[in-house]
Design a protein around this motif. Sequence first.
Motif, PDB file in Angstrom:
ATOM      1  N   GLY A  40       2.433  10.484  17.504  1.00 10.85           N
ATOM      2  CA  GLY A  40       1.572  11.270  16.636  1.00 10.85           C
ATOM      3  C   GLY A  40       0.559  10.428  15.889  1.00 10.85           C
ATOM      4  N   CYS A  41       0.829   9.123  15.757  1.00  9.70           N
ATOM      5  CA  CYS A  41      -0.108   8.234  15.067  1.00  9.70           C
ATOM      6  C   CYS A  41      -1.303   7.877  15.945  1.00  9.70           C
ATOM      7  CB  CYS A  41       0.602   6.964  14.603  1.00  9.70           C
ATOM      8  SG  CYS A  41       0.949   5.765  15.923  1.00  9.70           S
ATOM      9  N   GLY A  42      -1.215   8.208  17.252  1.00 12.88           N
ATOM     10  CA  GLY A  42      -2.315   7.930  18.166  1.00 12.88           C
ATOM     11  C   GLY A  42      -2.081   6.754  19.103  1.00 12.88           C
ATOM     12  N   ARG A  43      -0.990   6.031  18.907  1.00  9.51           N
ATOM     13  CA  ARG A  43      -0.698   4.896  19.788  1.00  9.51           C
ATOM     14  C   ARG A  43       0.393   5.280  20.784  1.00  9.51           C
ATOM     15  NH1 ARG A  43       1.274  -0.956  17.561  1.00  9.51           N
ATOM     16  NH2 ARG A  43       3.128   0.272  17.058  1.00  9.51           N
ATOM     17  N   ASP A  44       0.399   4.616  21.918  1.00 14.43           N
ATOM     18  CA  ASP A  44       1.425   4.864  22.929  1.00 14.43           C
ATOM     19  C   ASP A  44       2.616   3.940  22.727  1.00 14.43           C
ATOM     20  OD1 ASP A  44      -0.275   6.683  24.098  1.00 14.43           O
ATOM     21  OD2 ASP A  44      -1.055   5.286  25.596  1.00 14.43           O
ATOM     22  N   GLY A  45       3.841   4.512  22.832  1.00 15.13           N
ATOM     23  CA  GLY A  45       5.041   3.692  22.896  1.00 15.13           C
ATOM     24  C   GLY A  45       5.723   3.375  21.590  1.00 15.13           C
ATOM     25  N   CYS A  46       5.373   4.083  20.501  1.00 19.91           N
ATOM     26  CA  CYS A  46       6.070   3.857  19.228  1.00 19.91           C
ATOM     27  C   CYS A  46       7.523   4.323  19.335  1.00 19.91           C
ATOM     28  CB  CYS A  46       5.390   4.614  18.103  1.00 19.91           C
ATOM     29  SG  CYS A  46       3.788   3.957  17.583  1.00 19.91           S
ATOM     30  N   LEU A  47       8.371   3.756  18.504  1.00 21.93           N
ATOM     31  CA  LEU A  47       9.790   4.097  18.515  1.00 21.93           C
ATOM     32  C   LEU A  47      10.010   5.593  18.347  1.00 21.93           C
ATOM     33  CD1 LEU A  47      12.796   3.339  18.457  1.00 21.93           C
ATOM     34  CD2 LEU A  47      12.542   2.843  16.015  1.00 21.93           C
ATOM     35  N   GLU A  48       9.311   6.230  17.411  1.00 25.30           N
ATOM     36  CA  GLU A  48       9.589   7.633  17.165  1.00 25.30           C
ATOM     37  C   GLU A  48       9.061   8.537  18.275  1.00 25.30           C
ATOM     38  OE1 GLU A  48       6.405   9.710  14.198  1.00 25.30           O
ATOM     39  OE2 GLU A  48       7.845   8.382  13.244  1.00 25.30           O
ATOM     40  N   ALA A  49       8.191   8.022  19.135  1.00 27.53           N
ATOM     41  CA  ALA A  49       7.727   8.796  20.280  1.00 27.53           C
ATOM     42  C   ALA A  49       8.768   8.837  21.396  1.00 27.53           C
ATOM     43  CB  ALA A  49       6.419   8.217  20.816  1.00 27.53           C
ATOM     44  N   VAL A  50       9.796   7.984  21.286  1.00 27.69           N
ATOM     45  CA  VAL A  50      10.846   7.924  22.296  1.00 27.69           C
ATOM     46  C   VAL A  50      12.179   8.402  21.741  1.00 27.69           C
ATOM     47  CG1 VAL A  50      12.108   6.415  23.903  1.00 27.69           C
ATOM     48  CG2 VAL A  50       9.700   5.946  23.384  1.00 27.69           C
TER      49      VAL A  50
ATOM     50  N   HIS B 200       0.814  -1.205   0.000  1.00 26.91           N
ATOM     51  CA  HIS B 200       0.000   0.000   0.000  1.00 26.91           C
ATOM     52  C   HIS B 200       0.857   1.267   0.000  1.00 26.91           C
ATOM     53  CE1 HIS B 200      -2.191  -3.278   2.110  1.00 26.91           C
ATOM     54  NE2 HIS B 200      -3.132  -2.922   1.254  1.00 26.91           N
ATOM     55  N   GLY B 201       2.133   1.137  -0.384  1.00 28.91           N
ATOM     56  CA  GLY B 201       3.007   2.299  -0.443  1.00 28.91           C
ATOM     57  C   GLY B 201       3.503   2.782   0.903  1.00 28.91           C
ATOM     58  N   ALA B 202       3.379   1.965   1.934  1.00 27.67           N
ATOM     59  CA  ALA B 202       3.725   2.418   3.284  1.00 27.67           C
ATOM     60  C   ALA B 202       4.821   1.579   3.923  1.00 27.67           C
ATOM     61  CB  ALA B 202       2.476   2.405   4.168  1.00 27.67           C
ATOM     62  N   ALA B 203       5.642   0.895   3.114  1.00 30.73           N
ATOM     63  CA  ALA B 203       6.727   0.095   3.680  1.00 30.73           C
ATOM     64  C   ALA B 203       7.747   1.006   4.361  1.00 30.73           C
ATOM     65  CB  ALA B 203       7.416  -0.704   2.580  1.00 30.73           C
ATOM     66  N   GLY B 204       8.370   0.489   5.412  1.00 34.17           N
ATOM     67  CA  GLY B 204       9.461   1.198   6.061  1.00 34.17           C
ATOM     68  C   GLY B 204       9.078   2.042   7.255  1.00 34.17           C
ATOM     69  N   GLU B 205       7.848   1.951   7.738  1.00 32.34           N
ATOM     70  CA  GLU B 205       7.446   2.785   8.874  1.00 32.34           C
ATOM     71  C   GLU B 205       7.971   2.198  10.189  1.00 32.34           C
ATOM     72  OE1 GLU B 205       6.291   5.646   8.851  1.00 32.34           O
ATOM     73  OE2 GLU B 205       5.453   5.922   6.842  1.00 32.34           O
ATOM     74  N   ILE B 206       9.294   2.103  10.276  1.00 32.07           N
ATOM     75  CA  ILE B 206       9.926   1.508  11.453  1.00 32.07           C
ATOM     76  C   ILE B 206       9.706   2.370  12.693  1.00 32.07           C
ATOM     77  CG2 ILE B 206      12.175   2.624  11.151  1.00 32.07           C
ATOM     78  CD1 ILE B 206      13.458  -0.091  11.860  1.00 32.07           C
ATOM     79  N   GLY B 207       9.427   3.643  12.489  1.00 31.32           N
ATOM     80  CA  GLY B 207       9.166   4.519  13.627  1.00 31.32           C
ATOM     81  C   GLY B 207       7.925   4.144  14.395  1.00 31.32           C
ATOM     82  N   HIS B 208       7.090   3.300  13.812  1.00 29.44           N
ATOM     83  CA  HIS B 208       5.858   2.902  14.484  1.00 29.44           C
ATOM     84  C   HIS B 208       5.901   1.457  14.973  1.00 29.44           C
ATOM     85  CE1 HIS B 208       4.137   6.761  13.677  1.00 29.44           C
ATOM     86  NE2 HIS B 208       4.597   6.659  12.438  1.00 29.44           N
ATOM     87  N   ILE B 209       7.107   0.927  15.096  1.00 30.26           N
ATOM     88  CA  ILE B 209       7.282  -0.304  15.863  1.00 30.26           C
ATOM     89  C   ILE B 209       6.998   0.007  17.325  1.00 30.26           C
ATOM     90  CG2 ILE B 209       9.013  -1.932  16.742  1.00 30.26           C
ATOM     91  CD1 ILE B 209      10.341  -1.886  14.046  1.00 30.26           C
ATOM     92  N   LEU B 210       6.239  -0.837  17.979  1.00 32.59           N
ATOM     93  CA  LEU B 210       5.942  -0.641  19.401  1.00 32.59           C
ATOM     94  C   LEU B 210       7.144  -1.101  20.223  1.00 32.59           C
ATOM     95  CD1 LEU B 210       3.883   0.097  21.607  1.00 32.59           C
ATOM     96  CD2 LEU B 210       3.087  -2.274  21.527  1.00 32.59           C
ATOM     97  N   VAL B 211       7.822  -0.163  20.866  1.00 34.69           N
ATOM     98  CA  VAL B 211       9.004  -0.507  21.663  1.00 34.69           C
ATOM     99  C   VAL B 211       8.787  -0.293  23.157  1.00 34.69           C
ATOM    100  CG1 VAL B 211      10.675  -0.120  19.806  1.00 34.69           C
ATOM    101  CG2 VAL B 211      10.023   1.788  21.312  1.00 34.69           C
ATOM    102  N   ARG B 212       7.832   0.557  23.533  1.00 32.65           N
ATOM    103  CA  ARG B 212       7.577   0.846  24.945  1.00 32.65           C
ATOM    104  C   ARG B 212       6.081   0.860  25.195  1.00 32.65           C
ATOM    105  NH1 ARG B 212      11.999  -0.283  24.584  1.00 32.65           N
ATOM    106  NH2 ARG B 212      13.903   0.781  25.268  1.00 32.65           N
TER     107      ARG B 212
END
Length: 302
Positions: free
Chosen positions: A162-172, A143-155
């Motif tokens: 900013g995506c609305g979920r708690d604990g994504c990589l880019e939020a830390v 769907h053209g969205a490969a590579g969104e590693i910033g939204h791996i849940l790490v915490r």
Amino acid sequence: MKCALVRPDGTTVHTERHPTDAGRGPDAVVETILDVAEGLAGKARADGLDPVALGIAVPGVVDEAAGVAVWSANVGFRDVPLRDLAAARLGLPTALGHDVRVGGLAEARLGAGRGTGHVLFVAIGTGIAAAHVVDGVAATGAHGAAGEIGHILVRPGGPRCGCGRDGCLEAVASASAIARRYAEATGAGPTGATGGGGPTGTPASAADVADRAAAGEPAAAGVWAEAVEALADGLATGQSLYDVESIVVGGGLAQAGPRLFDPLRAALHERMTFHRRPRLVAAALGDEAGCLGAALLALDAR
């Protein structure tokens, strides 16, 4: 907007920069892109060069197969058929790509990942995104969205992303998250009025946090260490999924140099069990990677 005339071997012969000025609205930005591209083609011809293809890279969600800028929060694009608009204006074969994916393409073929067949390029700035490049081709995803590693849940249960979920990589671990978390840890307000900000009363940047951590300031050291550990978790997940030879880190945070790469390399290696340890290196092409990658994409597609 970073723009260039690029030869097929990747050599840049002319560069330009123009303000995006996204506040004018997406239609005005599209018109500027087309005007600048037309001007570059004219410059090439005036210099005795023959433009053979046009490459454009934009942020957000990009449907590369259809040539459509599907969505971009920063620029305001919504289903803009940018490839067809540019091809009609210039009369040249045109390719449209995602800014991070084409940056990864350039780093894999011309930059720090050159000579390795499997590269994971990770750009760390306001957010965190990646490109998985295999034998010189960056995967786009279904769907053209490969590579969104910033939204791996790490915490889990961590800071709100900013995506609305708690604990994504880019939020830390993004540059903006590091600056924000440091301000919260030091009690600094939006202008750094209580002492947590920079020398002119502005908030401390991620670079400031890195400097203060290196100098031994406890609050900065804590925020920096948390970011490095989270990055190591995200990159270890990436290595488990992609088994790459090289991880190339770019974006503003990579400018921290050894202050980032030394602890990150050690933390990543601690997380490796049966996996082969990837080579972890800084990007080599700076903020021109996306421009060069757009040219490579165009040359591949012509």
